[in-house]
Design an enzyme around this catalytic site. Sequence first.
Site, PDB file in Angstrom:
ATOM      1  N   ARG A 105      65.842  68.467 -38.006  1.00 59.92           N
ATOM      2  CA  ARG A 105      64.472  68.804 -38.425  1.00 59.92           C
ATOM      3  C   ARG A 105      64.562  70.079 -39.257  1.00 59.92           C
ATOM      4  NH1 ARG A 105      58.903  69.172 -35.075  1.00 59.92           N
ATOM      5  NH2 ARG A 105      59.098  66.957 -35.507  1.00 59.92           N
ATOM      6  N   HIS A 132      58.487  62.146 -42.390  1.00 62.19           N
ATOM      7  CA  HIS A 132      58.641  62.131 -40.919  1.00 62.19           C
ATOM      8  C   HIS A 132      58.790  60.665 -40.482  1.00 62.19           C
ATOM      9  CE1 HIS A 132      58.656  63.473 -36.923  1.00 62.19           C
ATOM     10  NE2 HIS A 132      57.431  63.938 -36.772  1.00 62.19           N
ATOM     11  N   GLN A 135      58.348  59.351 -36.713  1.00 59.84           N
ATOM     12  CA  GLN A 135      56.965  59.325 -36.254  1.00 59.84           C
ATOM     13  C   GLN A 135      56.242  58.088 -36.787  1.00 59.84           C
ATOM     14  OE1 GLN A 135      55.136  61.822 -34.213  1.00 59.84           O
ATOM     15  NE2 GLN A 135      53.934  59.949 -34.080  1.00 59.84           N
ATOM     16  N   ASP A 228      46.227  64.457 -39.574  1.00 65.22           N
ATOM     17  CA  ASP A 228      47.293  65.369 -39.159  1.00 65.22           C
ATOM     18  C   ASP A 228      46.811  66.787 -39.464  1.00 65.22           C
ATOM     19  OD1 ASP A 228      49.761  66.412 -38.374  1.00 65.22           O
ATOM     20  OD2 ASP A 228      50.756  65.960 -40.279  1.00 65.22           O
ATOM     21  N   CYS A 268      49.657  62.315 -34.780  1.00 68.95           N
ATOM     22  CA  CYS A 268      51.065  62.488 -34.384  1.00 68.95           C
ATOM     23  C   CYS A 268      51.258  63.664 -33.443  1.00 68.95           C
ATOM     24  CB  CYS A 268      51.939  62.641 -35.622  1.00 68.95           C
ATOM     25  SG  CYS A 268      51.640  64.152 -36.557  1.00 68.95           S
ATOM     26  N   ARG A 296      57.445  57.680 -29.196  1.00 68.84           N
ATOM     27  CA  ARG A 296      58.544  58.382 -29.885  1.00 68.84           C
ATOM     28  C   ARG A 296      59.851  58.120 -29.127  1.00 68.84           C
ATOM     29  NH1 ARG A 296      57.506  62.787 -33.142  1.00 68.84           N
ATOM     30  NH2 ARG A 296      59.729  62.617 -33.602  1.00 68.84           N
TER      31      ARG A 296
HETATM   32  N1  NVA Z   1      52.668  67.680 -40.805  1.00 63.92           N
HETATM   33  C1  NVA Z   1      53.086  68.300 -39.563  1.00 63.92           C
HETATM   34  C2  NVA Z   1      53.654  67.274 -38.637  1.00 63.92           C
HETATM   35  C3  NVA Z   1      54.062  67.838 -37.295  1.00 63.92           C
HETATM   36  C4  NVA Z   1      54.697  66.804 -36.415  1.00 63.92           C
HETATM   37  C5  NVA Z   1      54.097  69.391 -39.865  1.00 63.92           C
HETATM   38  O1  NVA Z   1      54.982  69.157 -40.692  1.00 63.92           O
HETATM   39  O2  NVA Z   1      53.987  70.468 -39.287  1.00 63.92           O
HETATM   40  N1   CP Z   2      54.831  64.702 -33.748  1.00 69.75           N
HETATM   41  C1   CP Z   2      55.900  65.520 -33.642  1.00 69.75           C
HETATM   42  O1   CP Z   2      56.881  65.384 -34.369  1.00 69.75           O
HETATM   43  O2   CP Z   2      55.809  66.488 -32.685  1.00 69.75           O
HETATM   44  P1   CP Z   2      56.775  67.732 -32.481  1.00 69.75           P
HETATM   45  O3   CP Z   2      56.576  68.650 -33.663  1.00 69.75           O
HETATM   46  O4   CP Z   2      56.330  68.353 -31.196  1.00 69.75           O
HETATM   47  O5   CP Z   2      58.188  67.259 -32.424  1.00 69.75           O
END
Ligand code: NVA
Ligand code: CP
Length: 310
Positions: A105, A132, A135, A228, A268, A296
């Site tokens: 990540r 992502h 997800q 989101d 998500c 997930r």
């Molecule tokens: N768009 C959000 C998704 C978190 C799972 C981010 O990138 O922070």
């Molecule tokens: N939806 C998701 O990816 O959650 P986290 O940021 O907690 O991993």
Amino acid sequence: MLKGRDLLSIHELSVDEVHEIIDFAAELKAMQKAGVPHRFLEGKTLGMIFEKSSTRTRVSFEVGIYQLGGMGLFLSNRDLQLGRGEPIKDTARVLSRYLDGIMIRTFGQERIEELAKYADIPVINGLSDLLHPCQVLTDLLTIREHKGKNFRALKMAYVGDGNNMTNSYLYGAAKVGMTLSVATPVEYKMSAEVFENAQTDAQESGAELTWTENPAEAVKDADIVVTDTWASMGQESEHDARKKIFAPYQVNNELLKNASKSAIVMHCLPAYRGEEITDEVFENNAHVIFDEAENRLHTQKAIMALTMAN
Ligand code: NVA
Ligand code: CP
């Protein structure tokens, strides 16, 4: 065949592979619920590199590899030499000598691509600024559970910031043939390149992918409404400014009047109540949203087993 492959983007998967992941995730879910052992990754190790925070991704990957008979290593960039400037291409080659798979990540998608280029073990995208995929594959499983298998008969509306989730929804919908209408402010659209690629995939599947500035128009007759956060990880300093810009894009009961009567709302997580979604809408859909969070685990177990098993 997903064996030995990376999972960096849904766009790189074939239509059959997308369905294979969702089908296998559903099977693994059933096996787990029935207490049937499914140790497809006995003795295997997954390294999990986090350059951003996580609750769901971290816990579901770590628990998932354990349930598959393997083990996960949480690798924070605060502790890795990567965080002190060791090149990603060296990290990739070192980790490939110890591990059987890497989940990462991070910020730029190009970092994930660089890691995958130099690693000779499967690399899984656990979220980048651009995409992502884990997800959205999870969300497809959740949609199937709540709305049935016929994605071609379904309309999804995405309302809010054109971000990594939007981009991956476009890729996912394009593969399974689902209609997707995206509503974002003009300045906060999805990636133009992703939209173009998704349109190419959509020609094959018949998916109808559209963008509008108008949330009510996107949500019209939708079976699934998703949103989101308005400020993704890395955009914290823009939060206050974004709250004003995105105010008309809140998913609330008024907006949902445009959707199908039986519409479900997905998120998500993490969710910011009073911003992209009201508390009422969130709680009315909590049964779906927490199925989505649970899924997930099952979806990532499917991804790991399909890419990392012998
Ligand atoms: N768009 C959000 C998704 C978190 C799972 C981010 O990138 O922070
Ligand atoms: N939806 C998701 O990816 O959650 P986290 O940021 O907690 O991993």
